[in-house]
Design an enzyme around this catalytic site. Structure first.
Site, PDB file in Angstrom:
ATOM      1  N   LEU A 130       0.821  -1.206  -0.029  1.00 20.91           N
ATOM      2  CA  LEU A 130      -0.051  -0.088   0.081  1.00 20.91           C
ATOM      3  C   LEU A 130       0.880   1.103  -0.094  1.00 20.91           C
ATOM      4  CD1 LEU A 130      -2.745  -1.113   2.804  1.00 20.91           C
ATOM      5  CD2 LEU A 130      -2.887  -0.887   0.229  1.00 20.91           C
ATOM      6  N   GLY A 131       2.059   1.000   0.639  1.00 17.47           N
ATOM      7  CA  GLY A 131       2.833   2.506   0.621  1.00 17.47           C
ATOM      8  C   GLY A 131       4.255   1.981   1.337  1.00 17.47           C
ATOM      9  N   GLY A 174       7.786   3.688   3.536  1.00 15.69           N
ATOM     10  CA  GLY A 174       8.209   5.125   4.210  1.00 15.69           C
ATOM     11  C   GLY A 174       9.679   4.759   4.257  1.00 15.69           C
ATOM     12  N   GLY A 175      10.134   5.765   5.275  1.00 19.16           N
ATOM     13  CA  GLY A 175      11.678   5.782   5.340  1.00 19.16           C
ATOM     14  C   GLY A 175      11.986   4.134   5.922  1.00 19.16           C
ATOM     15  N   MET A 176      11.276   3.679   6.978  1.00 19.95           N
ATOM     16  CA  MET A 176      11.873   2.387   7.551  1.00 19.95           C
ATOM     17  C   MET A 176      10.962   1.275   7.283  1.00 19.95           C
ATOM     18  SD  MET A 176      10.941   3.465  11.567  1.00 19.95           S
ATOM     19  CE  MET A 176      11.577   2.032  12.126  1.00 19.95           C
ATOM     20  N   ALA A 177       9.756   1.457   6.431  1.00 17.58           N
ATOM     21  CA  ALA A 177       9.004   0.378   6.394  1.00 17.58           C
ATOM     22  C   ALA A 177       8.057   0.131   5.051  1.00 17.58           C
ATOM     23  CB  ALA A 177       7.882   0.199   7.737  1.00 17.58           C
ATOM     24  N   VAL A 197       4.266  -0.889   3.980  1.00 14.91           N
ATOM     25  CA  VAL A 197       3.102  -1.395   4.343  1.00 14.91           C
ATOM     26  C   VAL A 197       2.269  -1.747   3.456  1.00 14.91           C
ATOM     27  CG1 VAL A 197       0.736  -0.289   5.388  1.00 14.91           C
ATOM     28  CG2 VAL A 197       2.784   0.826   5.999  1.00 14.91           C
ATOM     29  N   LYS A 248       2.411  -3.552   8.822  1.00 15.42           N
ATOM     30  CA  LYS A 248       3.677  -2.898   8.176  1.00 15.42           C
ATOM     31  C   LYS A 248       4.959  -3.609   8.548  1.00 15.42           C
ATOM     32  CE  LYS A 248       5.783   1.762   9.706  1.00 15.42           C
ATOM     33  NZ  LYS A 248       5.413   3.134  10.244  1.00 15.42           N
ATOM     34  N   ASP A 258       7.562  13.388  13.610  1.00 16.51           N
ATOM     35  CA  ASP A 258       7.887  13.542  12.319  1.00 16.51           C
ATOM     36  C   ASP A 258       6.305  13.938  11.484  1.00 16.51           C
ATOM     37  OD1 ASP A 258       9.163  13.201   9.838  1.00 16.51           O
ATOM     38  OD2 ASP A 258       8.750  10.768   9.820  1.00 16.51           O
TER      39      ASP A 258
END
Ligand code: ADP
Ligand code: MG
Length: 427
Positions: free
Chosen positions: A37-38, A40-43, A45, A60, A149
């Site tokens: 689904l998406g 990010g910087g560390m994971a 999802v 996630k 963040d």
């Protein structure tokens, strides 16, 4: 000096390539992984399926097992928060080297994606989004959780169960670590993260809720005009700007009062010193709601002409249709007293409110009961005192006048003088 700042900072996103997990993989014999689904910087999802509870979820997956501790800290912090504008955590787990968080599944798009598509949003929409983020932040700050963040990529715009446009704040409480190789290798990711970072975060100081308010200011600035207040493209330039460059006032607006109000609010949110920012998220929410209310007709008009996604009920409906949380009476801003879990020592040093002391003075003046003399206008009082006194002098010097005329003029002069003196003192 900049090098020292970079080394001293401990809150910059570590970016590693997300590990691809095969769709259909089963975690802990319970959670099925579906499409991504998406990221990010560390994971990464994924959409997921909880076999035990037979429901759709979001999963996630941590990209780098080295960050497992911080990853689970995020889960623990967010799980404590129960607020309709904050993502809900259902479970956490570890399967081999895969660490994961199970969350409520949201259908929507990030504010970042919406801004990339639409550019600037109408002021009413910016205020609505900002006020809603403030509600989530308030709930977090009351529990001592600082988000750290807040940025458009961590705001997911959704439609809630009532069919009303709403949002969820994602990605809570992760103290992200600086990685010097990241600074050089991935400027795009860095700019996306550093651009909303507060000066105290960059200096590696203990944080409180006002750090999130700075990041919120950056986010709303971008939403209101389509671009960031700082244009620096390097990490060093951005860090320097946060610490010592005053952001330009919000461009555009054609002098519209609500635009100017938002611009002034953003200026305060983006103050370098946290003591100069609004006292807390509740105060910011109240200010944003006032802008939202004033902009309501304009929001409807703009949303109609640009064929934006469904106009929020908040912007369309009568006050009675406003969801409870946004319609609730705003408590007067109070001193920031929350002891933050992550930084117990960090408290507000100089309480600030969005109200000007001058306003209170004016109110006090208007509520004081006026006496007889105070009610005499100052111009008239001056004349009452000056003219009879002058006339009296002329009459005494040039003519012989009756005692009664002299007494009458004398009394008038005294009355005028008293009224004038009383009026001057009250000012
Ligand atoms: P990171 O900590 O790596 O930044 P995020 O929690 O911000 O990860 O999630 C990364 C992206 O995944 C988000 O920008 C969003 O697009 C998507 N996402 C995150 N949580 C959910 C969710 N619960 N439901 C649907 N999509 C989600
Ligand atoms: Mg994120």
């Amino acid at each position: 000096m900049l090098e020292a700042l970079l080394v001293g900072s401990s809150y910059v996103t570590a970016h590693t390539e997300a590990k691809q997990q095969p769709e259909g993989a089963l975690l802990c014999g319970r959670y099925e992984l579906k499409e991504v689904l998406g990221k990010g910087g560390m994971a990464t999802v994924h959409r997921g399926w909880d076999r035990q509870l037979q429901r759709a979820v979001a999963i996630k997956l941590l990209s780098d097992p080295e960050h497992a501790e911080r990853f689970f800290t995020e889960a623990k912090r967010t799980a404590k928060l129960h607020h309709s504008s904050v993502i809900s955590i259902f479970d956490t787990g570890k399967d081999g080297t895969s660490c994961f968080i199970v969350m409520e599944l949201l259908e929507g798009e990030t504010l970042e994606r919406r801004l990339a598509r639409e550019g600037a949003l109408p002021i009413g929409e910016v205020a609505r989004i900002g006020a809603r983020i403030c509600e989530g932040l308030s709930a977090a700050h009351e529990l001592g959780i600082v988000h750290r963040d807040i940025k458009p990529a961590n705001i997911l715009l959704i439609t809630n169960e009532a069919g009303v446009p709403d949002l969820k704040v994602l990605d809570f409480g992760v103290a992200k670590q600086i990685d010097s190789s990241t600074l050089e290798t991935d400027p795009g990711v860095l700019v996306g993260t550093l651009i909303t970072m507060s000066p105290e975060q960059i200096r590696g100081e203990p944080l409180d809720g006002r750090s999130d308010l700075y990041s919120l200011g950056m986010t709303l600035y971008r939403a209101a005009c389509g671009s960031w207040p700082f244009k620096q493209e390097t990490a060093a330039g951005l860090l320097f700007a946060h610490i010592s460059v005053k952001p330009n006032p919000l461009p555009g607006g054609d002098g519209r009062p609500e635009f100017s109000r938002l611009s002034r609010l953003l200026e305060r949110l983006l103050a370098k010193e946290r003591s100069e920012r609004p006292i807390d998220a509740k105060a910011v929410r109240a200010a944003l709601l006032a802008i939202f209310e004033a902009e309501r007709p304009a929001s409807i008009a703009e949303a109609t002409t640009v064929e934006a996604p469904p106009v929020p009920n908040l912007a369309q409906g009568a006050p009675s249709q406003v969801p409870m949380e946004l319609a609730a009476e705003e408590p007067a801003p109070s001193k920031f007293t929350t002891a933050l879990e992550v930084d117990p020592g960090a408290q507000a040093t100089k309480p600030q409110t969005l109200f000007h002391p001058g306003m209170l003075k004016a109110d006090e003046r208007s509520t004081r009961a006026p006496g007889l003399l105070a009610s005499v206008p100052q111009g008239l009082a001056k004349r009452l005192a000056a003219y009879p006194a002058l006339l009296l002098l002329v009459l005494v010097v040039l003519f012989r006048v009756s005692t009664w005329v002299l007494v009458g003029l004398g009394l008038m002069a005294l009355f005028g003088l008293a009224a004038y003196v009383r009026g001057s003192r009250e000012r």
